[in-house]
Write a protein that holds these residues in place. Structure first.
Motif, short mmCIF file in Angstrom:
data_model
loop_
_atom_site.label_atom_id
_atom_site.label_comp_id
_atom_site.label_asym_id
_atom_site.label_seq_id
_atom_site.Cartn_x
_atom_site.Cartn_y
_atom_site.Cartn_z
N ARG A 252 0.84 -1.04 0.08
CA ARG A 252 -0.19 0.10 -0.12
C ARG A 252 0.93 1.36 0.07
NH1 ARG A 252 -3.87 0.97 5.08
NH2 ARG A 252 -1.67 1.51 6.07
N GLN A 253 0.46 2.24 -0.77
CA GLN A 253 1.41 3.41 -1.00
C GLN A 253 1.10 4.43 0.35
OE1 GLN A 253 0.23 5.93 -4.28
NE2 GLN A 253 1.96 7.15 -4.00
N ALA A 254 2.36 4.85 0.64
CA ALA A 254 2.32 5.50 1.91
C ALA A 254 1.33 6.92 1.71
CB ALA A 254 3.85 6.00 2.36
N GLU A 255 0.60 7.44 2.81
CA GLU A 255 -0.23 8.52 2.87
C GLU A 255 0.96 9.68 2.59
OE1 GLU A 255 -2.46 8.84 6.20
OE2 GLU A 255 -3.39 6.85 6.17
N ARG A 256 0.30 10.64 1.96
CA ARG A 256 0.88 11.85 1.73
C ARG A 256 0.82 12.84 3.26
NH1 ARG A 256 3.80 13.68 -2.82
NH2 ARG A 256 2.78 12.49 -4.86
N LYS A 257 2.04 13.11 3.58
CA LYS A 257 2.28 13.90 4.95
C LYS A 257 2.50 15.24 4.86
CE LYS A 257 5.10 11.13 6.51
NZ LYS A 257 6.10 10.44 7.63
N ASN A 258 2.05 15.88 5.80
CA ASN A 258 2.50 17.45 6.08
C ASN A 258 3.99 17.53 5.62
OD1 ASN A 258 -0.01 18.37 6.46
ND2 ASN A 258 0.23 18.46 8.50
N THR A 259 4.49 18.41 5.04
CA THR A 259 5.90 18.47 4.77
C THR A 259 6.75 19.74 4.99
OG1 THR A 259 5.38 17.10 2.72
CG2 THR A 259 7.41 18.39 2.37
N ILE A 260 7.73 19.66 5.64
CA ILE A 260 8.67 20.73 5.88
C ILE A 260 9.82 20.60 4.48
CG2 ILE A 260 10.48 21.77 7.18
CD1 ILE A 260 9.00 19.75 9.68
N LEU A 261 9.95 21.59 4.06
CA LEU A 261 11.14 22.02 2.99
C LEU A 261 12.14 22.69 3.44
CD1 LEU A 261 11.33 21.92 0.07
CD2 LEU A 261 10.17 23.96 -0.46
N ILE A 262 13.38 22.31 2.85
CA ILE A 262 14.73 23.00 3.24
C ILE A 262 15.12 23.07 1.94
CG2 ILE A 262 16.64 22.95 4.69
CD1 ILE A 262 15.32 21.36 6.71
N THR A 263 15.95 24.29 1.63
CA THR A 263 16.56 24.59 0.41
C THR A 263 17.84 25.12 0.83
OG1 THR A 263 15.68 26.77 0.17
CG2 THR A 263 14.62 24.46 -1.06
N GLY A 264 18.73 24.76 -0.02
CA GLY A 264 20.16 25.49 0.12
C GLY A 264 20.68 25.68 -1.39
N GLY A 265 21.67 26.52 -1.36
CA GLY A 265 22.55 26.75 -2.79
C GLY A 265 21.67 27.41 -3.65
N ILE A 266 20.82 28.37 -3.39
CA ILE A 266 20.26 29.39 -4.36
C ILE A 266 21.09 30.23 -4.86
CG2 ILE A 266 18.69 31.42 -4.13
CD1 ILE A 266 16.47 29.82 -2.59
N HIS A 267 22.18 30.74 -4.10
CA HIS A 267 23.19 31.58 -4.48
C HIS A 267 24.58 30.67 -4.47
CE1 HIS A 267 20.96 35.38 -2.68
NE2 HIS A 267 20.73 35.16 -4.11
N ALA A 268 24.81 30.47 -5.61
CA ALA A 268 25.98 29.57 -5.80
C ALA A 268 27.22 29.59 -4.96
CB ALA A 268 26.18 29.46 -7.44
N ARG A 269 27.73 30.77 -4.65
CA ARG A 269 28.83 30.73 -3.91
C ARG A 269 28.73 30.51 -2.49
NH1 ARG A 269 29.41 37.14 -4.73
NH2 ARG A 269 27.47 37.97 -3.66
N GLU A 270 27.49 30.41 -1.94
CA GLU A 270 27.21 29.96 -0.57
C GLU A 270 27.26 28.59 -0.11
OE1 GLU A 270 23.50 32.23 0.23
OE2 GLU A 270 24.34 34.08 -0.46
N TRP A 271 28.70 27.96 -0.48
CA TRP A 271 28.91 26.53 -0.02
C TRP A 271 28.32 26.09 1.20
CZ3 TRP A 271 34.23 25.52 -2.45
CH2 TRP A 271 34.18 25.64 -3.78
N ILE A 272 28.36 26.82 2.33
CA ILE A 272 27.94 26.26 3.56
C ILE A 272 26.49 25.87 3.63
CG2 ILE A 272 27.66 28.59 4.67
CD1 ILE A 272 29.15 25.57 6.10
N SER A 273 25.73 26.68 2.88
CA SER A 273 24.19 26.40 2.78
C SER A 273 23.89 25.31 2.27
CB SER A 273 23.48 27.48 2.20
OG SER A 273 23.88 27.53 0.51
N THR A 274 24.71 24.75 1.23
CA THR A 274 24.65 23.35 0.36
C THR A 274 24.79 22.04 1.37
OG1 THR A 274 24.65 24.48 -1.73
CG2 THR A 274 25.45 21.98 -1.38
N THR A 275 26.25 22.34 2.00
CA THR A 275 26.74 21.41 2.85
C THR A 275 25.97 20.99 4.07
OG1 THR A 275 28.77 20.06 3.35
CG2 THR A 275 28.29 22.51 4.01
N THR A 276 25.32 22.12 4.65
CA THR A 276 24.49 22.04 6.03
C THR A 276 22.99 21.39 5.43
OG1 THR A 276 25.41 24.11 6.65
CG2 THR A 276 23.10 23.39 7.76
#
Length: 567
Positions: A252-276
């Motif tokens: 049985r397919q799992a139910e859709r759950k409420n979701t938290i979204l986290i993004t990094g790297g919108i600005h390319a040079r901000e490497w610490i955001s990507t690795t975090t």
């Protein structure tokens, strides 16, 4: 019983990771940590994956940085960095900010950061005199050079074998800037942290995400998904992490759950955001069977981790120009490619004076969603909501300045209906980040540039703030808790944070995420604008400093007053 499969999978994953990614080099390992024993041959697993990791080889190197030796275009950009510095202006009045904004637009300068106290600008040394000539005398006397040797600071962020203290940027320890000689000892030094002892190029990040997917998909804990495609055709991968609600083995397919979204790297040079983003994802995955709070969060929410929303720009920082900020999409000026993705979303896109010059670092396009990556994220999120997903929280990671910012970004005159709750959660996010390593994070509205106390509608800003992603997801997708978090540091390194800070910064955000998930659990992930006692109940969960208690007391007073007026 449930802990054994994940423990076994974790051990296998760690074993494979040792072969896929070499241990940290002497240059980027912490001073008090012994280096690993070298070996001279590639593993079968690395050959199988065909991972382009020649730069991680532990064979003796003739020069300080083999990555730079094998990327001549980067060396060409270093010749430009040799003639550049980063200057900090202490901005204290609205007139100062207006004058500085005019000069920035006129000279197309690269703004690194701006807060209520300062503005940091990258500039060629030959242009400093002309800049001072068009600024008021009071601003001319209120600046100092923040990073005098930009080329050296850039080189230090790539994998290297030079001793860390030979390549760090020299600074004086004053004006509230993070001391450069204060290199912390990470709390965790297990083999599972090998991936986080260096910044990683895009190809390695993709391989690492695929490895996580293959190791933990069996229990339904991790799925690697695609947000869309970049302007140059690169995939925008993400990890969806959560404990499935359907019964295992039933099909049985799992139910859709409420979701938290986290993004990094919108600005390319901000490497610490990507690795975090990657660090927090791994920390949640490995803690499912060890930390009851993590398990509870992941039973109630899915968390989608998007480490590199701007893959074209990120790749460019590894191949050509470390300080590239925007995407790589063509604009109306062929010699000025790229869009600032954080000014490319539709909500209040033209609410403020937006940048129309494609050569500007803050150019978001001539219309909303002209930037492919922004349009892809919005389309993916819309499709998710149409299939039953509700976004209850959003964290957009950036650097630098150590701030937690909440909507709205486009205007200081507009107030979200749940402003008090946004402020309270922001203060607690900053609190938990401070409790992790002692680093102070401030909180304010995302609309604030300099002169934070002035919130007039006609306030001049260092850069326009329309089309922000946190405003879009807050307003259009209904994520009532939407934040931009600017990670370390406060200026000593800026976007060039050494790899020694990867794990401590990741730990800060991990602790903040645990609080964030716990808070959303207590609120069931839904905002209630009519419950005046809710904030009071939440404020008792953690200890507060005197200043924080005063802030929360004021919020409670205003909440009770509002409740009284309603009755």
């Amino acid at each position: 019983m449930g802990s054994h499969p994940l423990l076994r999978q974790s051990c296998i994953f760690v074993f494979l990771l040792i072969f896929a990614v070499s241990p940290p080099s002497v240059a980027t390992s912490l001073p008090r940590v012994a280096s690993s024993q070298p070996h001279s041959s590639r593993s079968y697993f690395r050959r199988f994956l065909d991972v382009p990791l020649s730069w991680t080889s532990r064979r003796p190197r003739k020069r300080v940085n083999e990555w730079l030796d094998t990327h001549p275009k980067l060396l060409e950009s270093f010749q430009i960095y040799d003639e550049q510095v980063v200057i900090r202006f202490n901005v204290s009045t609205n007139a100062h900010e207006a004058a500085l904004r005019k000069a920035i637009d006129q000279m197309l300068l690269d703004v690194w950061d701006f807060t209520d106290n300062y503005t940091d600008i990258r500039i060629e040394t030959r242009r400093i005199r002309p800049l001072m000539g068009i600024l008021p005398h009071t601003l001319q006397d209120n600046h100092f050079i923040l990073i005098p040797d930009l080329s050296r600071a850039v080189a230090a962020t790539y994998p290297s074998r030079a001793p860390a203290r030979e390549i760090i940027q020299p600074h004086s320890n004053h004006r509230g800037i993070t001391p450069t000689n204060d290199i912390p000892l990470a709390k965790k030094q297990g083999v599972d942290d090998i991936f986080f002892n260096d910044y990683q190029p895009l190809s390695v990040i993709h391989t690492w995400m695929k490895l996580l997917d293959s190791m933990f998909r069996g229990r339904g804990l991790v799925r690697m998904i695609s947000i869309g495609q970049s302007a140059e055709g690169r995939d925008i991968p993400a990890l969806r992490v959560g404990i499935p609600t359907g019964s295992a083995g039933t099909g049985r397919q799992a139910e859709r759950k409420n979701t938290i979204l986290i993004t990094g790297g919108i600005h390319a040079r901000e490497w610490i955001s990507t690795t975090t983003v990657n660090y927090v994802a791994w920390s949640f995955i490995r803690s499912i069977d060890e930390d009851p709070m993590i398990a509870k969060i992941l039973r109630n929410f899915d968390i989608v981790f998007v480490p590199v929303l701007n893959p074209d720009g990120y790749e460019y920082t590894w191949e050509v120009d470390r300080l590239w900020r925007k995407s790589r999409q063509r604009t109306k000026m062929a010699y000025c490619p790229g869009f600032d993705l954080d000014h490319a979303f539709s909500y209040q896109w033209d609410a403020t004076q937006h940048q129309t010059e494609p050569c500007s670092e803050s150019y978001g396009g001539d219309q909303p969603f002209q930037a492919v990556e922004a349009a892809e994220l919005a389309e993916w999120a819309k499709n998710e909501t149409e299939h039953g997903v509700k976004f209850v929280g959003y964290l957009d990671l950036h650097s630098y300045s150590q701030q937690v910012l909440y909507p709205y970004a486009y205007s200081c005159a507009a107030r979200p209906p749940n402003m008090e709750n946004l402020q309270e959660v922001a203060m607690n996010l900053a609190k938990h980040m401070r409790l992790s390593n002692g680093e102070m994070y401030t909180t304010t509205s995302a609309c604030e540039g300099a002169v934070a106390s002035e919130v007039s509608a006609d306030k001049i800003r260092i850069e326009g703030a329309g089309g922000s992603v946190i405003d879009y997801i807050f307003h259009e997708l209904g994520a009532h808790y939407s934040y931009q978090i600017k990670l370390r540091d406060t200026g000593s390194y800026g976007f060039l944070l050494p790899s020694e800070y990867i794990i401590p910064t990741g730990e800060e955000l991990y602790q903040a995420m645990k609080y964030f998930g716990d808070y959303l659990l207590g609120n069931n992930g839904h905002e209630s604008f009519s419950n005046p006692t809710f904030l009071e109940d939440q404020s008792e969960q953690i200890d507060m400093t005197a200043d924080e208690e005063a802030d929360v007391t004021e919020l409670l007073r205003r909440r009770r007053k509002r409740g009284t007026l309603r009755t």
